[in-house]
Motif scaffolding. Sequence first.
Motif, PDB file in Angstrom:
ATOM      1  N   TYR A   1       0.838  -1.208   0.000  1.00  0.00           N
ATOM      2  CA  TYR A   1       0.000   0.000   0.000  1.00  0.00           C
ATOM      3  C   TYR A   1       0.872   1.257   0.000  1.00  0.00           C
ATOM      4  CZ  TYR A   1      -3.217   3.371   2.313  1.00  0.00           C
ATOM      5  OH  TYR A   1      -3.967   4.454   2.677  1.00  0.00           O
ATOM      6  N   VAL A   2       1.854   1.277   0.885  1.00  0.00           N
ATOM      7  CA  VAL A   2       2.726   2.459   0.973  1.00  0.00           C
ATOM      8  C   VAL A   2       3.569   2.594  -0.296  1.00  0.00           C
ATOM      9  CG1 VAL A   2       4.684   3.460   2.184  1.00  0.00           C
ATOM     10  CG2 VAL A   2       2.799   2.461   3.471  1.00  0.00           C
ATOM     11  N   LEU A   3       4.096   1.464  -0.788  1.00  0.00           N
ATOM     12  CA  LEU A   3       5.008   1.524  -1.935  1.00  0.00           C
ATOM     13  C   LEU A   3       4.297   1.923  -3.228  1.00  0.00           C
ATOM     14  CD1 LEU A   3       7.253  -1.593  -1.285  1.00  0.00           C
ATOM     15  CD2 LEU A   3       7.961   0.784  -1.219  1.00  0.00           C
ATOM     16  N   THR A   4       2.971   1.747  -3.290  1.00  0.00           N
ATOM     17  CA  THR A   4       2.293   2.107  -4.530  1.00  0.00           C
ATOM     18  C   THR A   4       1.443   3.366  -4.398  1.00  0.00           C
ATOM     19  OG1 THR A   4       0.498   0.603  -3.931  1.00  0.00           O
ATOM     20  CG2 THR A   4       2.157  -0.233  -5.439  1.00  0.00           C
ATOM     21  N   LYS A   5       0.858   3.594  -3.228  1.00  0.00           N
ATOM     22  CA  LYS A   5      -0.086   4.709  -3.104  1.00  0.00           C
ATOM     23  C   LYS A   5       0.440   5.881  -2.272  1.00  0.00           C
ATOM     24  CE  LYS A   5      -2.825   2.193  -5.433  1.00  0.00           C
ATOM     25  NZ  LYS A   5      -2.559   2.299  -6.874  1.00  0.00           N
ATOM     26  N   TRP A   6       1.489   5.698  -1.546  1.00  0.00           N
ATOM     27  CA  TRP A   6       2.088   6.806  -0.775  1.00  0.00           C
ATOM     28  C   TRP A   6       3.561   6.862  -1.123  1.00  0.00           C
ATOM     29  CZ3 TRP A   6      -1.052   9.800   2.393  1.00  0.00           C
ATOM     30  CH2 TRP A   6      -2.360   9.308   2.569  1.00  0.00           C
ATOM     31  N   ARG A   7       3.827   7.064  -2.368  1.00  0.00           N
ATOM     32  CA  ARG A   7       5.194   6.933  -2.855  1.00  0.00           C
ATOM     33  C   ARG A   7       6.073   8.034  -2.297  1.00  0.00           C
ATOM     34  NH1 ARG A   7       5.555   4.668  -8.675  1.00  0.00           N
ATOM     35  NH2 ARG A   7       7.642   4.512  -7.821  1.00  0.00           N
ATOM     36  N   PHE A   8       7.336   7.683  -2.117  1.00  0.00           N
ATOM     37  CA  PHE A   8       8.293   8.637  -1.573  1.00  0.00           C
ATOM     38  C   PHE A   8       9.606   8.444  -2.322  1.00  0.00           C
ATOM     39  CE2 PHE A   8       7.932   4.775   0.857  1.00  0.00           C
ATOM     40  CZ  PHE A   8       9.239   4.313   0.948  1.00  0.00           C
ATOM     41  N   ARG A   9      10.524   9.363  -2.107  1.00  0.00           N
ATOM     42  CA  ARG A   9      11.812   9.295  -2.777  1.00  0.00           C
ATOM     43  C   ARG A   9      12.537   8.006  -2.364  1.00  0.00           C
ATOM     44  NH1 ARG A   9      14.915  13.366  -5.120  1.00  0.00           N
ATOM     45  NH2 ARG A   9      13.331  14.883  -4.553  1.00  0.00           N
ATOM     46  N   GLY A  10      12.981   7.235  -3.349  1.00  0.00           N
ATOM     47  CA  GLY A  10      13.740   6.030  -3.042  1.00  0.00           C
ATOM     48  C   GLY A  10      12.876   4.808  -2.778  1.00  0.00           C
ATOM     49  N   ASP A  11      11.567   4.903  -3.050  1.00  0.00           N
ATOM     50  CA  ASP A  11      10.714   3.753  -2.745  1.00  0.00           C
ATOM     51  C   ASP A  11      11.039   2.541  -3.619  1.00  0.00           C
ATOM     52  OD1 ASP A  11       9.799   4.905  -5.039  1.00  0.00           O
ATOM     53  OD2 ASP A  11       7.712   5.041  -4.434  1.00  0.00           O
ATOM     54  N   THR A  12      11.432   2.784  -4.850  1.00  0.00           N
ATOM     55  CA  THR A  12      11.752   1.662  -5.734  1.00  0.00           C
ATOM     56  C   THR A  12      12.991   0.926  -5.249  1.00  0.00           C
ATOM     57  OG1 THR A  12      11.109   3.257  -7.418  1.00  0.00           O
ATOM     58  CG2 THR A  12      11.739   1.088  -8.173  1.00  0.00           C
ATOM     59  N   ILE A  13      13.979   1.714  -4.790  1.00  0.00           N
ATOM     60  CA  ILE A  13      15.206   1.092  -4.273  1.00  0.00           C
ATOM     61  C   ILE A  13      14.883   0.275  -3.027  1.00  0.00           C
ATOM     62  CG2 ILE A  13      17.440   1.598  -3.218  1.00  0.00           C
ATOM     63  CD1 ILE A  13      17.558   4.038  -5.108  1.00  0.00           C
ATOM     64  N   LEU A  14      14.058   0.847  -2.167  1.00  0.00           N
ATOM     65  CA  LEU A  14      13.681   0.138  -0.943  1.00  0.00           C
ATOM     66  C   LEU A  14      12.977  -1.181  -1.274  1.00  0.00           C
ATOM     67  CD1 LEU A  14      13.603   0.500   2.178  1.00  0.00           C
ATOM     68  CD2 LEU A  14      11.221   1.162   1.875  1.00  0.00           C
ATOM     69  N   PHE A  15      12.093  -1.121  -2.253  1.00  0.00           N
ATOM     70  CA  PHE A  15      11.388  -2.326  -2.662  1.00  0.00           C
ATOM     71  C   PHE A  15      12.375  -3.356  -3.211  1.00  0.00           C
ATOM     72  CE2 PHE A  15       8.965  -4.490  -6.171  1.00  0.00           C
ATOM     73  CZ  PHE A  15       8.279  -5.351  -5.339  1.00  0.00           C
ATOM     74  N   GLY A  16      13.307  -2.873  -4.019  1.00  0.00           N
ATOM     75  CA  GLY A  16      14.332  -3.768  -4.553  1.00  0.00           C
ATOM     76  C   GLY A  16      15.112  -4.448  -3.446  1.00  0.00           C
ATOM     77  N   LEU A  17      15.446  -3.676  -2.417  1.00  0.00           N
ATOM     78  CA  LEU A  17      16.196  -4.249  -1.293  1.00  0.00           C
ATOM     79  C   LEU A  17      15.352  -5.301  -0.555  1.00  0.00           C
ATOM     80  CD1 LEU A  17      17.941  -1.062   0.142  1.00  0.00           C
ATOM     81  CD2 LEU A  17      18.994  -2.966  -1.087  1.00  0.00           C
TER      82      LEU A  17
END
Lengths: 293, 371
Positions: A109-125
């Motif tokens: 929910y946070v990673l798709t609807k409350w996006r923030f700087r660096g969220d893609t990297i965090l998801f990758g990690l």
Amino acid sequence: MSIASQDAGIRTGRVARTFIYLVLLLFALFYLLPLYVMLVNSVKPLSEITGGGMMSLPQVWTLEPWAKAWSTAQIGVEPTGLRPYFWNSISMVVPAVAISTILGALNGYVLTKWRFRGDTILFGLMLFACFIPFQIVLIPMAAVLGTLGLSGTTAGLVLVHLVYGIGFSTLYFRNYYAVFPTELVRAAQIDGAGFFRIFWRILLPSSGPISVVCVIWQFTNIWNDFLFGASFASGDGAPMTVALNNLVQSSTGVKEYNVHFAGAILAALPTLLVYIVAGRYFVRGLMAGSVKG
Amino acid sequence: MGFLDIDNATKSYGAVEVLHKVDIAVEEGEFLVLVGPSGCGKSTLLNMIAGLEDITSGEIRIKDQVMNGVHPSKRNIAMVFQSYALYPNMTVGQNITFGLEMHGVPKPERDKAMADVAKLLQIEQLLDRKPGQLSGGQRQRVAMGRALVRNPDVFLFDEPLSNLDAKLRVDMRTEIKKLHQNLGTTIVYVTHDQIEALTLSTRIAVMNGGYVQQLGTPKEIYDTPANLFVATFMGSPSMNLLPVKIVAEGDTLLAETTSDAGAPVRLAVHAPSDALKSFAGQTVTMGVRPEALTDVDGADQRSTHVERFSNTVTVTEPAGSDTFVTTTIGGVECIARMRADTDARPGQPSEFAVNMEKAIFFDPKTEDRIV
């Protein structure tokens, strides 16, 4: 696709079809053979097995091996059967599955609807959790559990499975929510719903299929895990898989194969049940992301 | 002070400014349409009013309350989204009352408000259904019901009709207009459809490239576009733009071009402005709407100044109510709107009439209208 294969099926002759079904039947029988052996040998006395009749139906039907495996077999110090370990597994699996699913949904929910700087990297990690082999983390994990004072406890095992499970559950929910219309979240914001209200009232009720997928996946993995159970749980706190191993591998006394078979089926039963109850949602959930668009 | 003030509002993403100092004051009960091509910033501006996007600089005020940084739910606005954004897990009734529930309105009041709105929009029989069971038009009504039930200060519409088929779109357009007339609400409406903009609005802001190109009533926008962008964007078929040479002859000012046969076409300018006079001897762009370029019998009888010339017809396109006739003047293809039973035939010469009252002129360098 299904139409094409039906057409092909109509065109093939009766002989060919009979042949195809015969082959399929043979394969099915071949794959069912181990289950047959397990079931048949779990309901006959030990003497019939040691007498060489492993493939034959029992002459004397008995449920005693099941009762013994469940409640009186010698596994630990006391002759307790698998029962206490079964409950160990349940008390480990239920919180681990529930918490990792809920956290995965929140992360998605946070990673798709409350996006923030660096969220893609965090998801990758976070995805790394899906690829790191279990063996690598054994020693650091033991140190962490020791520091937290959770060594050898069920709570410790729950934590381990939780940490490993979040990677997968986040992956599932993030991809599911990525195609969930953001306008719905915006509409709910204007309607006055906050962060958690939107999650509970809008997103979660629409997450049925992916939740089923996540629960099945986590349940199967955690229930069947042996390595963490053997490493981080001790003695009476061991989960079902470890207890089954102890039962089967015991080096003293006569090998009671019928009890072992019954125990193995008991250990596999919960995952089997989960698949039977929720299985039809499994494929539907896996396909959901791909067809919604 | 307007009811909704957009005061020098700017939006930047990093170093890129996508909306440049937008300044619009909306009065109570006005229907403002933001219209422009994709990427012109109209939806961004709407989201800024809604509070879904931050305002980089400037101010947005509703009823003189500064809205910068105020949460969307605290602005007393309601929004209808392009996809309708109905909550799929709730019934129509629950969808409509969700906002009231979130604002702590007690259940009896919610039910009454829902019943009123359902009656107004004629969706009473749908209240127990899920959005997935509704047709596009019904979903549209429910989305409007969800906005209406809140009784907000300002309604925001984000391209609400673009998902409907052509016929339903026209019907819903009329219905939105009726709703506005009956309720007298303040509406900001985003669309890329210039016909929607002209039919619905009391005022239009034509936007392009993050700038408001022109703000005015539909008639001002249509008849006296501020520049070439507005002139070509609004109206269908779009305005004919002819390069003409301005020639001063005594007191009259002539716009000179050539027919496709090479003969000079000289059209006397109606009530020339001083600014246009200073362009004497230069080439400017003359804008003529297709309905101001007609066959002789179809010319506006109330116009005091109609010029005629003869030219060859290249294509005729009968459209039922009118026939669109294409002809080449001064090397540029023009579309004339003739009567349905016109005599014009492709390849044949035909007599054209220009309503010079409606002709406007643009400076080809700045692309602004010469006033």
